[in-house]
Design a protein around this motif. Structure first.
Motif, PDB file in Angstrom:
ATOM      1  N   GLN A 142     -48.786  22.895-106.013  1.00  0.00           N
ATOM      2  CA  GLN A 142     -48.431  22.480-107.362  1.00  0.00           C
ATOM      3  C   GLN A 142     -47.922  21.044-107.367  1.00  0.00           C
ATOM      4  O   GLN A 142     -48.279  20.243-108.239  1.00  0.00           O
ATOM      5  N   MET A 143     -47.109  20.677-106.390  1.00  0.00           N
ATOM      6  CA  MET A 143     -46.608  19.303-106.335  1.00  0.00           C
ATOM      7  C   MET A 143     -47.744  18.326-106.061  1.00  0.00           C
ATOM      8  O   MET A 143     -47.782  17.230-106.639  1.00  0.00           O
ATOM      9  N   LEU A 144     -48.670  18.699-105.185  1.00  0.00           N
ATOM     10  CA  LEU A 144     -49.828  17.833-104.918  1.00  0.00           C
ATOM     11  C   LEU A 144     -50.597  17.558-106.203  1.00  0.00           C
ATOM     12  O   LEU A 144     -50.980  16.419-106.487  1.00  0.00           O
ATOM     13  N   GLN A 145     -50.825  18.610-106.979  1.00  0.00           N
ATOM     14  CA  GLN A 145     -51.541  18.448-108.249  1.00  0.00           C
ATOM     15  C   GLN A 145     -50.758  17.576-109.211  1.00  0.00           C
ATOM     16  O   GLN A 145     -51.337  16.737-109.914  1.00  0.00           O
ATOM     17  N   ASN A 146     -49.436  17.739-109.239  1.00  0.00           N
ATOM     18  CA  ASN A 146     -48.607  16.919-110.118  1.00  0.00           C
ATOM     19  C   ASN A 146     -48.701  15.433-109.753  1.00  0.00           C
ATOM     20  O   ASN A 146     -48.539  14.554-110.608  1.00  0.00           O
ATOM     21  N   LEU A 147     -48.951  15.165-108.461  1.00  0.00           N
ATOM     22  CA  LEU A 147     -49.080  13.785-107.991  1.00  0.00           C
ATOM     23  C   LEU A 147     -50.521  13.278-108.039  1.00  0.00           C
ATOM     24  O   LEU A 147     -50.816  12.175-107.580  1.00  0.00           O
ATOM     25  N   GLY A 148     -51.411  14.105-108.581  1.00  0.00           N
ATOM     26  CA  GLY A 148     -52.809  13.701-108.695  1.00  0.00           C
ATOM     27  C   GLY A 148     -53.607  13.879-107.422  1.00  0.00           C
ATOM     28  O   GLY A 148     -54.697  13.300-107.277  1.00  0.00           O
ATOM     29  N   ILE A 149     -53.107  14.686-106.502  1.00  0.00           N
ATOM     30  CA  ILE A 149     -53.811  14.967-105.247  1.00  0.00           C
ATOM     31  C   ILE A 149     -54.350  16.390-105.310  1.00  0.00           C
ATOM     32  O   ILE A 149     -53.574  17.345-105.396  1.00  0.00           O
ATOM     33  N   GLY A 194     -59.304  29.496 -96.416  1.00  0.00           N
ATOM     34  CA  GLY A 194     -57.871  29.761 -96.406  1.00  0.00           C
ATOM     35  C   GLY A 194     -57.044  28.766 -95.626  1.00  0.00           C
ATOM     36  O   GLY A 194     -55.816  28.901 -95.556  1.00  0.00           O
ATOM     37  N   ARG A 195     -57.675  27.744 -95.023  1.00  0.00           N
ATOM     38  CA  ARG A 195     -56.942  26.754 -94.248  1.00  0.00           C
ATOM     39  C   ARG A 195     -56.883  25.440 -95.024  1.00  0.00           C
ATOM     40  O   ARG A 195     -57.902  24.986 -95.554  1.00  0.00           O
ATOM     41  N   ARG A 196     -55.707  24.838 -95.079  1.00  0.00           N
ATOM     42  CA  ARG A 196     -55.507  23.633 -95.877  1.00  0.00           C
ATOM     43  C   ARG A 196     -55.992  22.384 -95.137  1.00  0.00           C
ATOM     44  O   ARG A 196     -55.618  22.147 -93.985  1.00  0.00           O
ATOM     45  N   ILE A 197     -56.834  21.599 -95.811  1.00  0.00           N
ATOM     46  CA  ILE A 197     -57.174  20.278 -95.304  1.00  0.00           C
ATOM     47  C   ILE A 197     -55.935  19.400 -95.503  1.00  0.00           C
ATOM     48  O   ILE A 197     -55.428  19.260 -96.615  1.00  0.00           O
ATOM     49  N   THR A 198     -55.442  18.793 -94.413  1.00  0.00           N
ATOM     50  CA  THR A 198     -54.145  18.122 -94.454  1.00  0.00           C
ATOM     51  C   THR A 198     -54.306  16.645 -94.109  1.00  0.00           C
ATOM     52  O   THR A 198     -54.236  16.252 -92.928  1.00  0.00           O
ATOM     53  N   ASN A 199     -54.502  15.814 -95.150  1.00  0.00           N
ATOM     54  CA  ASN A 199     -54.499  14.367 -94.913  1.00  0.00           C
ATOM     55  C   ASN A 199     -53.045  13.887 -94.905  1.00  0.00           C
ATOM     56  O   ASN A 199     -52.110  14.683 -95.061  1.00  0.00           O
ATOM     57  N   ALA A 200     -52.834  12.589 -94.737  1.00  0.00           N
ATOM     58  CA  ALA A 200     -51.466  12.078 -94.581  1.00  0.00           C
ATOM     59  C   ALA A 200     -50.579  12.367 -95.801  1.00  0.00           C
ATOM     60  O   ALA A 200     -49.444  12.844 -95.636  1.00  0.00           O
ATOM     61  N   PRO A 201     -51.035  12.100 -97.060  1.00  0.00           N
ATOM     62  CA  PRO A 201     -50.179  12.427 -98.207  1.00  0.00           C
ATOM     63  C   PRO A 201     -49.886  13.919 -98.315  1.00  0.00           C
ATOM     64  O   PRO A 201     -48.774  14.320 -98.673  1.00  0.00           O
ATOM     65  N   THR A 202     -50.888  14.740 -98.001  1.00  0.00           N
ATOM     66  CA  THR A 202     -50.684  16.193 -98.054  1.00  0.00           C
ATOM     67  C   THR A 202     -49.664  16.628 -97.013  1.00  0.00           C
ATOM     68  O   THR A 202     -48.803  17.475 -97.281  1.00  0.00           O
ATOM     69  N   ILE A 258     -46.131  16.128 -98.232  1.00  0.00           N
ATOM     70  CA  ILE A 258     -45.699  17.115 -99.229  1.00  0.00           C
ATOM     71  C   ILE A 258     -45.433  18.470 -98.590  1.00  0.00           C
ATOM     72  O   ILE A 258     -44.405  19.111 -98.858  1.00  0.00           O
ATOM     73  N   VAL A 259     -46.367  18.948 -97.744  1.00  0.00           N
ATOM     74  CA  VAL A 259     -46.166  20.274 -97.154  1.00  0.00           C
ATOM     75  C   VAL A 259     -44.962  20.276 -96.215  1.00  0.00           C
ATOM     76  O   VAL A 259     -44.251  21.286 -96.114  1.00  0.00           O
ATOM     77  N   THR A 260     -44.700  19.163 -95.559  1.00  0.00           N
ATOM     78  CA  THR A 260     -43.506  19.085 -94.710  1.00  0.00           C
ATOM     79  C   THR A 260     -42.248  19.210 -95.554  1.00  0.00           C
ATOM     80  O   THR A 260     -41.306  19.939 -95.194  1.00  0.00           O
ATOM     81  N   MET A 261     -42.218  18.506 -96.688  1.00  0.00           N
ATOM     82  CA  MET A 261     -41.054  18.598 -97.579  1.00  0.00           C
ATOM     83  C   MET A 261     -40.848  20.022 -98.070  1.00  0.00           C
ATOM     84  O   MET A 261     -39.714  20.512 -98.125  1.00  0.00           O
ATOM     85  N   PHE A 262     -41.936  20.695 -98.418  1.00  0.00           N
ATOM     86  CA  PHE A 262     -41.814  22.049 -98.958  1.00  0.00           C
ATOM     87  C   PHE A 262     -41.551  23.076 -97.866  1.00  0.00           C
ATOM     88  O   PHE A 262     -40.616  23.877 -97.970  1.00  0.00           O
ATOM     89  N   TYR A 263     -42.394  23.073 -96.838  1.00  0.00           N
ATOM     90  CA  TYR A 263     -42.293  24.118 -95.824  1.00  0.00           C
ATOM     91  C   TYR A 263     -41.017  23.986 -94.998  1.00  0.00           C
ATOM     92  O   TYR A 263     -40.246  24.937 -94.856  1.00  0.00           O
TER      93      TYR A 263
END
Length: 260
Positions: free
Chosen positions: A47-54, A61-69, A72-77
């Motif tokens: 949801q935060m990624l979408q809010n930031l336009g990403i 089921g596996r997330r593609i994790t570029n640098a901006p992603t 965000i996932v580090t902040m959340f997880y």
């Protein structure tokens, strides 16, 4: 004689529902003995990624994790979700310690190589990736480690790693020291013989039976990789694997996977 250890993994909708998460953690606190909890991230990061336009990208089921992603996932997880879980466990009387794989060099991963798909900053867990000495010290001190899905490569790079994989890898590594039970907790009561019947829980599955159920198509889709990993954990020394409802971990309804 090896002491008992139960490793629980939660994810999915339970993380996103405050009341359900609180209920699960209260039930977890009732279980005596040494425990480790591994949690996924829920939908907050997406949801935060979408809010930031990403736009979040998922493959099987596996997330593609570029640098901006990854940021965000580090902040959340490792941040919001992990510390909220720890705080709720403390409130329930469990002395919990929130960890990423980088903390205490607890879990060291390797960046997934690029083949057909570039997953970005996603970590895989090779043999020897778990710092069993550290975890043994924490468990002996009566502390319950709480792991998020963030690991590191030992060279300063954080990596996003599947929480199921973390739970299975921890279970296999610690099975040398402990009699390990691995619990996968989600929204269903267990493995169902009929996906349209919530009450058709299969109480026990052994390897030969599992192969037959797969061949018959009774077990298919998203449950197959979870159970493949579960039986691999049994072969690696884990005592048993339990598939159960996160809200019913102290009830009898569940599926138990065992070697024979």
């Amino acid at each position: 004689m090896r002491e008992g250890l139960k490793i629980f993994k939660i994810g999915g909708g339970i993380i996103d529902d405050e009341a359900q998460l609180g209920h699960f953690l209260t039930e977890l606190a009732r279980i005596p003995g040494r425990k480790i909890l591994v949690h996924g991230g829920g939908k907050g990061a997406s949801q935060m990624l979408q809010n930031l336009g990403i736009e979040p990208q998922m493959v099987q089921g596996r997330r593609i994790t570029n640098a901006p992603t990854l940021d965000i996932v580090t902040m959340f997880y490792a941040g919001k979700t992990n510390k909220q879980v720890v705080a709720l466990l403390q409130a329930a009387g469990v002395d919990a310690l929130g960890l990423s794989g980088a903390d205490g060099n607890a879990i060291r991963a390797v960046k997934r190589p690029v083949k057909d798909i570039d997953y970005g900053f996603v970590g895989d867990l090779p043999d020897g990736s778990v710092n069993t000495e550290l975890l043994g010290q924490l468990l002996q001190a009566g502390i319950t480690p709480v792991f998020c899905a963030i690991t590191h490569d030992g060279l300063g790079q954080l990596l996003n790693t599947n929480a199921d994989t973390i739970a299975s890898t921890l279970a296999c590594a610690l099975a040398v020291q402990y009699k390990v039970e691995l619990h996968f907790c989600f929204e269903k009561d267990g493995v169902l013989s009929d996906t349209n019947d919530e009450h058709s829980v299969i109480p026990q599955i052994v390897p030969a039976q599992y192969q037959q159920l797969k061949a018959e198509g009774v077990i298919a889709a998203g449950m197959v990789p979870k159970l493949d990993n579960a039986f691999a954990a049994l072969e690696a020394g884990v005592e048993r694997v339990v598939i159960e409802n996160a809200l019913k971990i102290n009830e009898s309804v569940k599926t138990v996977l065992c070697r024979s």
